[in-house]
Design a protein around this motif. Sequence first.
Motif, PDB file in Angstrom:
ATOM      1  N   PRO A 155      66.727 -19.419   6.786  1.00  0.00           N
ATOM      2  CA  PRO A 155      67.903 -20.294   6.818  1.00  0.00           C
ATOM      3  C   PRO A 155      68.773 -20.068   8.053  1.00  0.00           C
ATOM      4  CG  PRO A 155      68.039 -18.708   5.000  1.00  0.00           C
ATOM      5  CD  PRO A 155      66.735 -18.491   5.681  1.00  0.00           C
ATOM      6  N   VAL A 156      69.349 -21.150   8.527  1.00  0.00           N
ATOM      7  CA  VAL A 156      70.287 -21.111   9.640  1.00  0.00           C
ATOM      8  C   VAL A 156      71.546 -21.865   9.225  1.00  0.00           C
ATOM      9  CG1 VAL A 156      68.518 -20.912  11.439  1.00  0.00           C
ATOM     10  CG2 VAL A 156      69.294 -23.171  10.712  1.00  0.00           C
ATOM     11  N   GLU A 157      72.622 -21.626   9.959  1.00  0.00           N
ATOM     12  CA  GLU A 157      73.889 -22.283   9.649  1.00  0.00           C
ATOM     13  C   GLU A 157      74.597 -22.643  10.954  1.00  0.00           C
ATOM     14  OE1 GLU A 157      78.199 -21.025   7.725  1.00  0.00           O
ATOM     15  OE2 GLU A 157      76.443 -19.828   7.274  1.00  0.00           O
ATOM     16  N   LEU A 158      75.014 -23.884  11.067  1.00  0.00           N
ATOM     17  CA  LEU A 158      75.766 -24.317  12.240  1.00  0.00           C
ATOM     18  C   LEU A 158      77.190 -23.797  12.126  1.00  0.00           C
ATOM     19  CD1 LEU A 158      75.943 -25.994  14.850  1.00  0.00           C
ATOM     20  CD2 LEU A 158      76.611 -27.948  13.419  1.00  0.00           C
ATOM     21  N   THR A 159      77.628 -23.071  13.151  1.00  0.00           N
ATOM     22  CA  THR A 159      78.988 -22.551  13.207  1.00  0.00           C
ATOM     23  C   THR A 159      79.719 -23.348  14.286  1.00  0.00           C
ATOM     24  OG1 THR A 159      78.211 -20.372  12.558  1.00  0.00           O
ATOM     25  CG2 THR A 159      80.393 -20.491  13.566  1.00  0.00           C
ATOM     26  N   VAL A 160      80.541 -24.289  13.848  1.00  0.00           N
ATOM     27  CA  VAL A 160      81.223 -25.182  14.793  1.00  0.00           C
ATOM     28  C   VAL A 160      82.483 -24.504  15.310  1.00  0.00           C
ATOM     29  CG1 VAL A 160      82.305 -27.437  15.099  1.00  0.00           C
ATOM     30  CG2 VAL A 160      80.292 -27.200  13.621  1.00  0.00           C
ATOM     31  N   ARG A 161      82.552 -24.431  16.639  1.00  0.00           N
ATOM     32  CA  ARG A 161      83.733 -23.894  17.309  1.00  0.00           C
ATOM     33  C   ARG A 161      84.156 -24.913  18.368  1.00  0.00           C
ATOM     34  NH1 ARG A 161      80.591 -18.733  17.153  1.00  0.00           N
ATOM     35  NH2 ARG A 161      81.329 -17.609  15.311  1.00  0.00           N
ATOM     36  N   ALA A 162      84.913 -24.486  19.338  1.00  0.00           N
ATOM     37  CA  ALA A 162      85.562 -25.418  20.266  1.00  0.00           C
ATOM     38  C   ALA A 162      84.699 -25.897  21.429  1.00  0.00           C
ATOM     39  CB  ALA A 162      86.847 -24.792  20.809  1.00  0.00           C
ATOM     40  N   SER A 163      83.445 -25.460  21.550  1.00  0.00           N
ATOM     41  CA  SER A 163      82.633 -25.898  22.694  1.00  0.00           C
ATOM     42  C   SER A 163      81.886 -27.202  22.443  1.00  0.00           C
ATOM     43  CB  SER A 163      81.627 -24.812  23.079  1.00  0.00           C
ATOM     44  OG  SER A 163      80.629 -24.685  22.089  1.00  0.00           O
ATOM     45  N   SER A 164      82.098 -27.797  21.285  1.00  0.00           N
ATOM     46  CA  SER A 164      81.431 -29.069  20.995  1.00  0.00           C
ATOM     47  C   SER A 164      82.438 -30.068  20.464  1.00  0.00           C
ATOM     48  CB  SER A 164      80.299 -28.872  19.983  1.00  0.00           C
ATOM     49  OG  SER A 164      80.803 -28.370  18.766  1.00  0.00           O
ATOM     50  N   GLY A 165      82.162 -31.333  20.736  1.00  0.00           N
ATOM     51  CA  GLY A 165      83.052 -32.391  20.295  1.00  0.00           C
ATOM     52  C   GLY A 165      82.358 -33.729  20.407  1.00  0.00           C
ATOM     53  N   PRO A 166      83.090 -34.795  20.118  1.00  0.00           N
ATOM     54  CA  PRO A 166      82.483 -36.125  20.206  1.00  0.00           C
ATOM     55  C   PRO A 166      82.097 -36.471  21.643  1.00  0.00           C
ATOM     56  CG  PRO A 166      84.829 -36.281  19.725  1.00  0.00           C
ATOM     57  CD  PRO A 166      84.472 -34.827  19.720  1.00  0.00           C
ATOM     58  N   VAL A 167      81.154 -37.372  21.764  1.00  0.00           N
ATOM     59  CA  VAL A 167      80.716 -37.828  23.081  1.00  0.00           C
ATOM     60  C   VAL A 167      81.884 -38.467  23.802  1.00  0.00           C
ATOM     61  CG1 VAL A 167      79.143 -39.385  24.298  1.00  0.00           C
ATOM     62  CG2 VAL A 167      78.377 -38.181  22.263  1.00  0.00           C
ATOM     63  N   LEU A 193      84.599 -16.428  23.470  1.00  0.00           N
ATOM     64  CA  LEU A 193      84.467 -17.083  24.771  1.00  0.00           C
ATOM     65  C   LEU A 193      85.569 -18.120  24.926  1.00  0.00           C
ATOM     66  CD1 LEU A 193      80.616 -17.576  24.674  1.00  0.00           C
ATOM     67  CD2 LEU A 193      81.868 -15.933  26.065  1.00  0.00           C
ATOM     68  N   SER A 194      85.683 -18.652  26.111  1.00  0.00           N
ATOM     69  CA  SER A 194      86.652 -19.720  26.349  1.00  0.00           C
ATOM     70  C   SER A 194      85.908 -20.919  26.916  1.00  0.00           C
ATOM     71  CB  SER A 194      87.723 -19.259  27.338  1.00  0.00           C
ATOM     72  OG  SER A 194      88.692 -20.261  27.509  1.00  0.00           O
ATOM     73  N   PRO A 195      85.688 -21.955  26.101  1.00  0.00           N
ATOM     74  CA  PRO A 195      86.071 -22.099  24.706  1.00  0.00           C
ATOM     75  C   PRO A 195      85.114 -21.326  23.794  1.00  0.00           C
ATOM     76  CG  PRO A 195      84.851 -24.023  25.373  1.00  0.00           C
ATOM     77  CD  PRO A 195      84.988 -23.159  26.600  1.00  0.00           C
ATOM     78  N   PRO A 196      85.571 -21.009  22.576  1.00  0.00           N
ATOM     79  CA  PRO A 196      84.665 -20.362  21.624  1.00  0.00           C
ATOM     80  C   PRO A 196      83.410 -21.231  21.430  1.00  0.00           C
ATOM     81  CG  PRO A 196      86.915 -20.267  20.831  1.00  0.00           C
ATOM     82  CD  PRO A 196      86.919 -21.184  22.030  1.00  0.00           C
ATOM     83  N   LEU A 197      82.262 -20.569  21.382  1.00  0.00           N
ATOM     84  CA  LEU A 197      80.973 -21.256  21.413  1.00  0.00           C
ATOM     85  C   LEU A 197      80.518 -21.735  20.038  1.00  0.00           C
ATOM     86  CD1 LEU A 197      78.487 -22.018  23.170  1.00  0.00           C
ATOM     87  CD2 LEU A 197      77.553 -19.760  22.597  1.00  0.00           C
ATOM     88  N   THR A 198      80.236 -23.034  19.939  1.00  0.00           N
ATOM     89  CA  THR A 198      79.544 -23.562  18.769  1.00  0.00           C
ATOM     90  C   THR A 198      78.112 -23.043  18.842  1.00  0.00           C
ATOM     91  OG1 THR A 198      80.887 -25.567  18.655  1.00  0.00           O
ATOM     92  CG2 THR A 198      78.696 -25.676  17.663  1.00  0.00           C
ATOM     93  N   THR A 199      77.601 -22.571  17.729  1.00  0.00           N
ATOM     94  CA  THR A 199      76.288 -21.944  17.752  1.00  0.00           C
ATOM     95  C   THR A 199      75.609 -22.057  16.393  1.00  0.00           C
ATOM     96  OG1 THR A 199      75.116 -19.871  18.321  1.00  0.00           O
ATOM     97  CG2 THR A 199      77.234 -19.655  17.207  1.00  0.00           C
ATOM     98  N   VAL A 200      74.328 -21.794  16.392  1.00  0.00           N
ATOM     99  CA  VAL A 200      73.560 -21.776  15.154  1.00  0.00           C
ATOM    100  C   VAL A 200      73.350 -20.315  14.779  1.00  0.00           C
ATOM    101  CG1 VAL A 200      71.389 -22.399  14.040  1.00  0.00           C
ATOM    102  CG2 VAL A 200      72.434 -23.955  15.700  1.00  0.00           C
ATOM    103  N   ARG A 201      73.866 -19.942  13.629  1.00  0.00           N
ATOM    104  CA  ARG A 201      73.724 -18.567  13.145  1.00  0.00           C
ATOM    105  C   ARG A 201      72.416 -18.455  12.384  1.00  0.00           C
ATOM    106  NH1 ARG A 201      78.349 -17.525   9.661  1.00  0.00           N
ATOM    107  NH2 ARG A 201      79.387 -17.016  11.618  1.00  0.00           N
TER     108      ARG A 201
END
Length: 136
Positions: free
Chosen positions: A116-128, A77-85
């Motif tokens: 179990p889950v794993e946070l996959t950090v991509r470009a859709s999340s950042g600091p406040v 996606l644009s931006p690539p989605l941060t998600t929980v796998r």
Amino acid sequence: AAAGAPEPPLPVEGDWSPASGYAAGRQLAGLSDVTAVFAANDDMAIGALRAFAEAGLSVPGDVSVVGFDDIPAAAYLSPPLTTVRQDFTAVADRAVDVLIAMIEGGPAPAERTDIPVELTVRASSGPVREPAPPLR
């Protein structure tokens, strides 16, 4: 709450579809204090991404978006989605165990099994984002 942040009002409800994520995103885009959205699944996050873009909001500059499931399209996606796998094999195994117990009339497996889950950090999340400076 533990960090002292104000708790948001009740969650915006959806039906797991991109369309409901879009509707929720349009609603949230009108609120000036929304800085992050955690969607119930990646499809709803995709809808929210579109709603924020149409509202002129930058992801993640203005608002971070995080999904859940890590569907194959999430990385593209644009931006690539941060998600929980999550481990879909473990989820399916658990569902089959419960189904077999129901069919056979035996005791149901324990009600709760931690998968179990794993946070996959991509470009859709950042600091406040920094608050806007006061007008003079």
